[in-house]
Design an enzyme around this catalytic site. Structure first.
Site, PDB file in Angstrom:
ATOM      1  N   SER A   1      81.766  94.482   0.653  1.00 65.78           N
ATOM      2  CA  SER A   1      82.519  95.346  -0.262  1.00 65.78           C
ATOM      3  C   SER A   1      82.383  96.831   0.073  1.00 65.78           C
ATOM      4  O   SER A   1      81.306  97.287   0.493  1.00 65.78           O
ATOM      5  CB  SER A   1      81.993  95.108  -1.681  1.00 65.78           C
ATOM      6  OG  SER A   1      82.436  96.119  -2.540  1.00 65.78           O
TER       7      SER A   1
ATOM      8  N   GLU B   1      81.965  98.948  -2.013  1.00 65.59           N
ATOM      9  CA  GLU B   1      80.933  99.487  -2.906  1.00 65.59           C
ATOM     10  C   GLU B   1      79.661  99.799  -2.129  1.00 65.59           C
ATOM     11  O   GLU B   1      78.868 100.652  -2.540  1.00 65.59           O
ATOM     12  CB  GLU B   1      80.614  98.478  -4.017  1.00 65.59           C
ATOM     13  CG  GLU B   1      81.562  98.502  -5.186  1.00 65.59           C
ATOM     14  CD  GLU B   1      81.511  99.815  -5.967  1.00 65.59           C
ATOM     15  OE1 GLU B   1      80.441 100.180  -6.461  1.00 65.59           O
ATOM     16  OE2 GLU B   1      82.562 100.473  -6.078  1.00 65.59           O
TER      17      GLU B   1
ATOM     18  N   TYR C   1      74.962  95.635  -7.829  1.00 65.27           N
ATOM     19  CA  TYR C   1      75.978  94.833  -7.114  1.00 65.27           C
ATOM     20  C   TYR C   1      76.058  95.264  -5.651  1.00 65.27           C
ATOM     21  O   TYR C   1      76.026  94.434  -4.734  1.00 65.27           O
ATOM     22  CB  TYR C   1      77.343  95.008  -7.798  1.00 65.27           C
ATOM     23  CG  TYR C   1      78.508  94.468  -6.981  1.00 65.27           C
ATOM     24  CD1 TYR C   1      78.800  93.100  -6.959  1.00 65.27           C
ATOM     25  CD2 TYR C   1      79.313  95.327  -6.228  1.00 65.27           C
ATOM     26  CE1 TYR C   1      79.860  92.609  -6.199  1.00 65.27           C
ATOM     27  CE2 TYR C   1      80.370  94.843  -5.475  1.00 65.27           C
ATOM     28  CZ  TYR C   1      80.641  93.488  -5.465  1.00 65.27           C
ATOM     29  OH  TYR C   1      81.691  93.001  -4.716  1.00 65.27           O
TER      30      TYR C   1
HETATM   31  P1  NAP Z   1      86.256  87.201  -8.918  1.00 67.00           P
HETATM   32  O1  NAP Z   1      87.682  87.069  -9.355  1.00 67.00           O
HETATM   33  O2  NAP Z   1      85.257  87.772  -9.839  1.00 67.00           O
HETATM   34  O3  NAP Z   1      85.766  85.730  -8.473  1.00 67.00           O
HETATM   35  C1  NAP Z   1      84.415  85.455  -8.262  1.00 67.00           C
HETATM   36  C2  NAP Z   1      84.269  83.959  -7.989  1.00 67.00           C
HETATM   37  O4  NAP Z   1      82.874  83.675  -7.821  1.00 67.00           O
HETATM   38  C3  NAP Z   1      84.759  83.071  -9.138  1.00 67.00           C
HETATM   39  O5  NAP Z   1      85.387  81.927  -8.598  1.00 67.00           O
HETATM   40  C4  NAP Z   1      83.464  82.695  -9.829  1.00 67.00           C
HETATM   41  O6  NAP Z   1      83.531  81.463 -10.520  1.00 67.00           O
HETATM   42  C5  NAP Z   1      82.549  82.557  -8.620  1.00 67.00           C
HETATM   43  N1  NAP Z   1      81.138  82.576  -9.000  1.00 67.00           N
HETATM   44  C6  NAP Z   1      80.495  83.497  -9.770  1.00 67.00           C
HETATM   45  N2  NAP Z   1      79.202  83.151  -9.933  1.00 67.00           N
HETATM   46  C7  NAP Z   1      79.031  81.991  -9.265  1.00 67.00           C
HETATM   47  C8  NAP Z   1      77.926  81.127  -9.081  1.00 67.00           C
HETATM   48  N3  NAP Z   1      76.724  81.373  -9.634  1.00 67.00           N
HETATM   49  N4  NAP Z   1      78.088  79.998  -8.336  1.00 67.00           N
HETATM   50  C9  NAP Z   1      79.307  79.716  -7.796  1.00 67.00           C
HETATM   51  N5  NAP Z   1      80.403  80.488  -7.945  1.00 67.00           N
HETATM   52  C10 NAP Z   1      80.252  81.613  -8.671  1.00 67.00           C
HETATM   53  O7  NAP Z   1      86.182  88.029  -7.559  1.00 67.00           O
HETATM   54  P2  NAP Z   1      87.352  88.421  -6.524  1.00 67.00           P
HETATM   55  O8  NAP Z   1      87.957  89.698  -6.948  1.00 67.00           O
HETATM   56  O9  NAP Z   1      88.190  87.237  -6.269  1.00 67.00           O
HETATM   57  O10 NAP Z   1      86.482  88.780  -5.236  1.00 67.00           O
HETATM   58  C11 NAP Z   1      86.101  87.764  -4.315  1.00 67.00           C
HETATM   59  C12 NAP Z   1      84.854  88.218  -3.565  1.00 67.00           C
HETATM   60  O11 NAP Z   1      85.129  89.426  -2.866  1.00 67.00           O
HETATM   61  C13 NAP Z   1      83.644  88.524  -4.438  1.00 67.00           C
HETATM   62  O12 NAP Z   1      82.497  88.185  -3.694  1.00 67.00           O
HETATM   63  C14 NAP Z   1      83.696  90.037  -4.621  1.00 67.00           C
HETATM   64  O13 NAP Z   1      82.412  90.524  -4.888  1.00 67.00           O
HETATM   65  C15 NAP Z   1      84.224  90.450  -3.263  1.00 67.00           C
HETATM   66  N6  NAP Z   1      85.013  91.680  -3.228  1.00 67.00           N
HETATM   67  C16 NAP Z   1      86.067  91.848  -4.061  1.00 67.00           C
HETATM   68  C17 NAP Z   1      86.857  92.973  -3.953  1.00 67.00           C
HETATM   69  C18 NAP Z   1      88.060  93.178  -4.858  1.00 67.00           C
HETATM   70  O14 NAP Z   1      88.538  94.309  -4.935  1.00 67.00           O
HETATM   71  N7  NAP Z   1      88.581  92.132  -5.487  1.00 67.00           N
HETATM   72  C19 NAP Z   1      86.575  93.941  -2.982  1.00 67.00           C
HETATM   73  C20 NAP Z   1      85.486  93.730  -2.125  1.00 67.00           C
HETATM   74  C21 NAP Z   1      84.720  92.579  -2.237  1.00 67.00           C
HETATM   75  P3  NAP Z   1      83.955  81.386 -12.091  1.00 67.00           P
HETATM   76  O15 NAP Z   1      85.467  81.308 -12.078  1.00 67.00           O
HETATM   77  O16 NAP Z   1      83.277  80.156 -12.522  1.00 67.00           O
HETATM   78  O17 NAP Z   1      83.456  82.633 -12.746  1.00 67.00           O
HETATM   79  O1  F7E Z   2      86.243  99.971 -11.536  1.00 67.63           O
HETATM   80  C1  F7E Z   2      86.317 103.124 -13.400  1.00 67.63           C
HETATM   81  C2  F7E Z   2      84.981 102.628 -12.921  1.00 67.63           C
HETATM   82  O2  F7E Z   2      85.529  97.736 -12.374  1.00 67.63           O
HETATM   83  C3  F7E Z   2      87.015 100.891 -10.794  1.00 67.63           C
HETATM   84  C4  F7E Z   2      85.107  94.876  -7.754  1.00 67.63           C
HETATM   85  O3  F7E Z   2      86.116  94.002  -7.306  1.00 67.63           O
HETATM   86  O4  F7E Z   2      85.952  96.639  -6.395  1.00 67.63           O
HETATM   87  C5  F7E Z   2      85.622  96.294  -7.718  1.00 67.63           C
HETATM   88  O5  F7E Z   2      84.622  97.158  -8.229  1.00 67.63           O
HETATM   89  C6  F7E Z   2      86.721 102.301 -11.269  1.00 67.63           C
HETATM   90  C7  F7E Z   2      85.231 102.619 -11.397  1.00 67.63           C
HETATM   91  O6  F7E Z   2      86.151  98.066  -9.931  1.00 67.63           O
HETATM   92  C8  F7E Z   2      86.814 101.770 -16.723  1.00 67.63           C
HETATM   93  O7  F7E Z   2      83.921 103.483 -13.319  1.00 67.63           O
HETATM   94  C9  F7E Z   2      86.946 103.713 -15.758  1.00 67.63           C
HETATM   95  O8  F7E Z   2      84.990 103.899 -10.880  1.00 67.63           O
HETATM   96  O9  F7E Z   2      87.914  98.065 -11.614  1.00 67.63           O
HETATM   97  P1  F7E Z   2      86.483  98.388 -11.449  1.00 67.63           P
HETATM   98  P2  F7E Z   2      84.965  98.526  -8.982  1.00 67.63           P
HETATM   99  O10 F7E Z   2      83.756  98.914  -9.725  1.00 67.63           O
HETATM  100  O11 F7E Z   2      85.530  99.521  -8.031  1.00 67.63           O
HETATM  101  C10 F7E Z   2      84.861  96.576  -5.452  1.00 67.63           C
HETATM  102  C11 F7E Z   2      85.401  96.933  -4.090  1.00 67.63           C
HETATM  103  C12 F7E Z   2      84.145  95.290  -5.503  1.00 67.63           C
HETATM  104  O12 F7E Z   2      83.594  94.832  -4.507  1.00 67.63           O
HETATM  105  C13 F7E Z   2      83.888  94.707  -6.859  1.00 67.63           C
HETATM  106  O13 F7E Z   2      83.611  93.313  -6.754  1.00 67.63           O
HETATM  107  O14 F7E Z   2      87.268 102.446 -12.577  1.00 67.63           O
HETATM  108  N1  F7E Z   2      86.583 102.802 -14.819  1.00 67.63           N
HETATM  109  N2  F7E Z   2      87.088 103.100 -16.948  1.00 67.63           N
HETATM  110  C14 F7E Z   2      86.494 101.593 -15.373  1.00 67.63           C
HETATM  111  N3  F7E Z   2      86.191 100.388 -14.850  1.00 67.63           N
HETATM  112  C15 F7E Z   2      86.208  99.318 -15.690  1.00 67.63           C
HETATM  113  N4  F7E Z   2      85.920  98.095 -15.201  1.00 67.63           N
HETATM  114  N5  F7E Z   2      86.489  99.444 -17.027  1.00 67.63           N
HETATM  115  C16 F7E Z   2      86.800 100.667 -17.597  1.00 67.63           C
HETATM  116  O15 F7E Z   2      87.063 100.754 -18.790  1.00 67.63           O
END
Ligand code: NAP
Ligand code: F7E
Length: 346
Positions: free
Chosen positions: A130, A132, A153
């Site tokens: 990520s 992050e 995270y």
């Molecule tokens: P998501 O919608 O939160 O999906 C997470 C998945 O992980 C869900 O299927 C969840 O299952 C499963 N999971 C959580 N805890 C688990 C456990 N203990 N054992 C087995 N499965 C478990 O995330 P996403 O946005 O699709 O992202 C996919 C991956 O990419 C994640 O690893 C995330 O950290 C990473 N990532 C995401 C982004 C982004 O912007 N979306 C960017 C960079 C990296 P349940 O449905 O049961 O909760």
């Molecule tokens: O926050 C700000 C918050 O929770 C984005 C995950 O997929 O992307 C995701 O992480 C920004 C942050 O995503 C609210 O402070 C303001 O600056 O949508 P987010 P994230 O933290 O960037 C990365 C790449 C991953 O890997 C992660 O799995 O928005 N923000 N107000 C807020 N965020 C949330 N959630 N809620 C608010 O009310």
């Protein structure tokens, strides 16, 4: 045809990736957690009767905390490719549950790597790393940038990132890190900021919500469209040699800009509806993420096509429809306080 395992198949990315792999002819095995209610909504349309001998999607109960089940899964399925997407993926929540996040998001990857090594299955693995992990490293961030994680995270993801490299170098595993910047869609989890905003705008128009409470409006993110990113995951495992690559759009926007675009789409003045709530602030924030994805373009030909504006509109249209509201251009809505919100064509 190839066989793949997807952890996190019920999540946003897992569901798009399952669609992509099925369309390419793969047999897809997904790991799902046992829950007291159904939580397979995102993959319901892909369901195939397990009694059908030709079924190409198979779900297995398991958990990233349970190494023995993971090892059994590899012996049983003997996959060609593994996409490790399962994680506790919410950054804000990781501050409340640092121990759990370390266990599932960090150690979960190690349990999977060990299951591959112990089972002797010569498969390729993709790790969902990520942006992050960059924390407050100077922008734009690329494969050479320093990692400065600013949340439990991010620290857990960084541990998994290094373990993937360690297994690649130590055991010759075909293991890749895709360092993905934020990617969103109508299937995005409801508590991530983009989806929280597009759902709230729709609920406000439908008269079911009055105020949208948000945290830091000034944080900037590089937001792309999730279906394009899962294509990148697949491409990574089709290369000749494993490597680590950055995926993003190369554009950054603030949360405030996302709010303006979403409310503006349905012609509402966001200032009347948005309030700040400190409960959504993070002890340490990542202020600015901006990808330099040139290496992914050079090596894989990967390039995202959906712009920031398109993304907001795709998500808005889906949430308006889910709220039973017409898409902009199809009519006008009367707010419950008597004012009219004119919906206009994009
Ligand atoms: P998501 O919608 O939160 O999906 C997470 C998945 O992980 C869900 O299927 C969840 O299952 C499963 N999971 C959580 N805890 C688990 C456990 N203990 N054992 C087995 N499965 C478990 O995330 P996403 O946005 O699709 O992202 C996919 C991956 O990419 C994640 O690893 C995330 O950290 C990473 N990532 C995401 C982004 C982004 O912007 N979306 C960017 C960079 C990296 P349940 O449905 O049961 O909760
Ligand atoms: O926050 C700000 C918050 O929770 C984005 C995950 O997929 O992307 C995701 O992480 C920004 C942050 O995503 C609210 O402070 C303001 O600056 O949508 P987010 P994230 O933290 O960037 C990365 C790449 C991953 O890997 C992660 O799995 O928005 N923000 N107000 C807020 N965020 C949330 N959630 N809620 C608010 O009310």
């Amino acid at each position: 045809m190839p066989t793949a395992i997807i952890t996190g198949i019920t999540g946003q990315d897992g569901s798009y990736l399952a669609e992509l792999l099925l369309a390419k002819g793969y047999t897809v095995h997904g790991l799902i957690r046992r829950a007291s209610t159904f939580h397979t909504e995102r993959i319901e349309h892909l369901y195939q009767d397990p009694h059908d001998p030709l079924a190409r999607i198979v779900l297995h109960y398991g958990d990233l905390s349970d190494s023995s089940q993971l090892t059994n899964l590899f012996y049983e399925v003997r996959p060609d490719e593994v996409y490790h997407l399962g994680a506790q993926s919410h950054v804000r929540v990781s501050f409340d549950m640092p121990d759990y996040t370390g266990d599932i998001t960090g150690l979960g990857a190690v349990r999977l790597l060990e299951a591959i090594r112990k089972s002797g299955v010569g498969c390729r693995i993709y790790q969902a790393s990520s942006s992050e992990m960059y924390g407050d490293a100077p922008a734009p961030q690329n494969e050479q940038s320093r990692f400065q994680p600013r949340s439990p995270y991010a620290a857990a993801k960084l541990y998994a990132y290094w373990m993937v490299r360690n297994y690649r170098e130590g055991y010759g595993l075909f293991a890749c890190n895709g360092i993905m910047f934020n990617h969103e869609s109508p299937r995005r989890g409801e508590t991530f900021v983009t989806r929280k905003i597009t759902r709230a705008v729709s609920a406000i128009l439908a008269g079911r919500q009055k105020t949208l409470f948000l945290g830091n409006l000034e944080a900037r993110r590089d937001w792309g469209f999730a279906p394009e990113y899962v294509e990148g995951m697949w491409l990574m495992l089709q290369q000749e040699a494993p490597c680590d690559l950055v995926f993003g759009t190369g554009e950054t926007h603030s949360v405030r800009e996302f709010v303006e675009e979403a409310f503006g789409y349905v012609n509402l003045d966001w200032r009347e509806y948005v309030a700040e709530d400190p409960r959504y602030l993070r002890p340490t924030e990542v202020p600015l993420l901006l990808a330099d994805p040139s290496e992914a373009k050079r090596r894989l030909g990967w390039e995202p096509g959906i712009t920031f504006r398109d993304l907001v509109r795709i998500m808005m249209d889906a949430d308006l429809e889910a709220a039973g509201l017409p898409a902009p251009g199809e009519g006008k809505r009367c707010l419950t306080d008597g004012r009219l919100a004119w919906l206009r064509k994009p």
